[in-house]
Design a protein around this motif. Sequence first.
Motif, PDB file in Angstrom:
ATOM      1  N   GLY A 140     -15.784 -22.382 -22.920  1.00 46.15           N
ATOM      2  CA  GLY A 140     -15.516 -23.416 -23.897  1.00 46.15           C
ATOM      3  C   GLY A 140     -15.928 -23.090 -25.312  1.00 46.15           C
ATOM      4  N   LEU A 159     -10.741 -25.475 -23.176  1.00 48.43           N
ATOM      5  CA  LEU A 159     -11.161 -26.658 -23.932  1.00 48.43           C
ATOM      6  C   LEU A 159     -10.556 -27.938 -23.392  1.00 48.43           C
ATOM      7  CD1 LEU A 159     -10.936 -25.147 -27.537  1.00 48.43           C
ATOM      8  CD2 LEU A 159     -12.977 -25.478 -26.123  1.00 48.43           C
ATOM      9  N   GLU A 160      -9.592 -27.806 -22.444  1.00 50.65           N
ATOM     10  CA  GLU A 160      -8.956 -29.001 -21.887  1.00 50.65           C
ATOM     11  C   GLU A 160      -9.512 -29.377 -20.525  1.00 50.65           C
ATOM     12  OE1 GLU A 160      -4.733 -28.508 -21.933  1.00 50.65           O
ATOM     13  OE2 GLU A 160      -4.604 -28.552 -24.118  1.00 50.65           O
ATOM     14  N   ASP A 161     -10.607 -28.746 -20.088  1.00 49.99           N
ATOM     15  CA  ASP A 161     -11.205 -29.118 -18.801  1.00 49.99           C
ATOM     16  C   ASP A 161     -11.491 -30.619 -18.769  1.00 49.99           C
ATOM     17  OD1 ASP A 161     -11.208 -26.552 -17.816  1.00 49.99           O
ATOM     18  OD2 ASP A 161     -13.328 -26.195 -18.136  1.00 49.99           O
ATOM     19  N   ARG A 173      -7.282 -36.772 -17.842  1.00 48.53           N
ATOM     20  CA  ARG A 173      -8.304 -35.751 -18.066  1.00 48.53           C
ATOM     21  C   ARG A 173      -9.639 -36.403 -18.404  1.00 48.53           C
ATOM     22  NH1 ARG A 173      -6.053 -30.703 -18.504  1.00 48.53           N
ATOM     23  NH2 ARG A 173      -3.794 -30.681 -18.869  1.00 48.53           N
ATOM     24  N   ARG A 174     -10.695 -35.648 -18.115  1.00 46.28           N
ATOM     25  CA  ARG A 174     -12.052 -36.042 -18.480  1.00 46.28           C
ATOM     26  C   ARG A 174     -12.739 -34.803 -19.052  1.00 46.28           C
ATOM     27  NH1 ARG A 174     -16.782 -39.016 -14.972  1.00 46.28           N
ATOM     28  NH2 ARG A 174     -18.503 -37.655 -15.591  1.00 46.28           N
ATOM     29  N   ASP A 175     -13.522 -34.993 -20.062  1.00 47.11           N
ATOM     30  CA  ASP A 175     -14.175 -33.872 -20.724  1.00 47.11           C
ATOM     31  C   ASP A 175     -15.142 -33.169 -19.777  1.00 47.11           C
ATOM     32  OD1 ASP A 175     -15.291 -32.054 -22.483  1.00 47.11           O
ATOM     33  OD2 ASP A 175     -16.639 -33.537 -23.402  1.00 47.11           O
ATOM     34  N   ALA A 177     -15.758 -29.646 -20.750  1.00 52.45           N
ATOM     35  CA  ALA A 177     -15.894 -28.388 -21.472  1.00 52.45           C
ATOM     36  C   ALA A 177     -17.350 -27.951 -21.470  1.00 52.45           C
ATOM     37  CB  ALA A 177     -15.384 -28.542 -22.900  1.00 52.45           C
ATOM     38  N   TRP A 239     -23.146 -29.400 -19.772  1.00 51.31           N
ATOM     39  CA  TRP A 239     -21.979 -29.457 -18.884  1.00 51.31           C
ATOM     40  C   TRP A 239     -22.298 -30.210 -17.600  1.00 51.31           C
ATOM     41  CZ3 TRP A 239     -21.549 -26.871 -14.040  1.00 51.31           C
ATOM     42  CH2 TRP A 239     -20.319 -27.067 -13.408  1.00 51.31           C
ATOM     43  N   LYS A 242     -21.853 -33.832 -17.687  1.00 47.91           N
ATOM     44  CA  LYS A 242     -20.457 -34.275 -17.642  1.00 47.91           C
ATOM     45  C   LYS A 242     -19.911 -34.329 -16.215  1.00 47.91           C
ATOM     46  CE  LYS A 242     -19.476 -32.235 -22.180  1.00 47.91           C
ATOM     47  NZ  LYS A 242     -18.653 -31.241 -22.927  1.00 47.91           N
TER      48      LYS A 242
END
Length: 482
Positions: A140, A159-161, A173-175, A177, A239, A242
């Motif tokens: 990321g 960056l789109e994880d 989607r959910r962040d 990154a 991370w 998240k």
Amino acid sequence: MTMLTRRCYQLLLVAAALLALAPRALTVAQTNESRIRLDTVGYLPRHEKRASVAARFGEFEVVRAPGGTVAFGGKAAGPLRNEDTGEELYFADFSALEEPGTYFLDIPGVGRSAPFRVGRDVYDAPFRAAFAAMYLWRCGAAVRAARDGVTYSHAACHLEDARLDFVGGGPARRDAAGGWHDAGDYNKYVVNAGVTVGIMLRAWEEFGARIARVRFDDLPHGDARLPAYLQEIKWETDWLLKMQAADGSVYHKVSTKDFGPAIPPEDEKTERYFAPWGSAATADFAAMLAAAARAFRPYDDGYSRRCLQASRRAYDFLRARPANQRADLKGFTTGAYQTDDADDRLWAAAELWETTGERVYLADFERRARATPEKFDTDWGWSNVKNLGMLTYLSSGRGGRDARLAGEVRRALVEVADRIVRAADEHGYARPLGTKYYWGANGGVANTTLLLQAARRVAPKPAYAETALDAIHHLFGRNYYG
């Protein structure tokens, strides 16, 4: 134990998941006599120094480089039949050599070894290289670092994880990154993050004052409040935070459905997904974040409290669900990292007790520890983190422990350390795991140093320090492949 010896433990504790050798050392080893196997990085002055030689010889000399003068001479020992490599090995012992400098072994009829150093600082560069490797593992972000004239870098990636299809969120989607890439792919897994973060935080607990003084001027520093070492761990714990769902459970991984091609990470555009929660991942999360709360507290109290709150939520979620729950990984063929959760729950209870002092966590840990016949395992890693929980309990300065149980854990630690010493003594390359091999076994070799260091605190036997150094020597060149 001297500060100098502790430097080598710092290296191994930081780099149990990744031991980065300098390309220069490998190149030199390949251009010299390959039957002489020794630590091509170097040796500490007041500790044992040995080489394993896959050839019969009588005498040897240690020669200064440059200069060519003889610094030490000795006779061969051996042979020893090494079953795993099928060799008759002979040995050169030059432990008496203490003068700092660069040397090589000259063995008549065999040849010259790769050069090596003797000095108080021989492990400083590998320590920095191992730490830089963790930074280069970042997902990321764009990363760049140079070592020995070689620049390693990649552009910002993933960056789109990540998508929520497998966890009930549909195509949204959910962040997710950030974090570190895994061993050979760009996916990110909570369970195997556990042993890496756990060992790095254990290193900070034992050697934080020294680690904090190490300068990493060539690496970026994003938060001036934190030592560089903790900044790197925070990249992973940010991370991890998240990965926790609203109910306190923790998603098992962020991953593509299948392993992708071997391309730079910024070029991997395959869709990535959250995988459903598992109890081992949730328990490891609770343990990591509780330990992180202690480490970050002196520097960032707000972040420390956030970590502890997340840890408590994960633990409370698990208390309400005592059964082992493996993640549902239907649809994924990437790394499973499935494991039963008994050791993970034990570790989580230990770290939460050490961080909070609350008896509910102590009682949970001691109940689990009493029910565990083998308190320590010689060989351990991501699938078995019990040792981390036992060491946190044993090294704690808090009151309230069951004295009898603490004594059992202490004796078990000494017993496992003695087994490690015997295994190294019986092996031709002083390998602390003896003849046990598996994918990633060098990590298991490195992990033995954590047990030996801990045992030395309760039973200060010189053999524990020397065997920990043997592990380093084995990984840095005293092995079949040089």
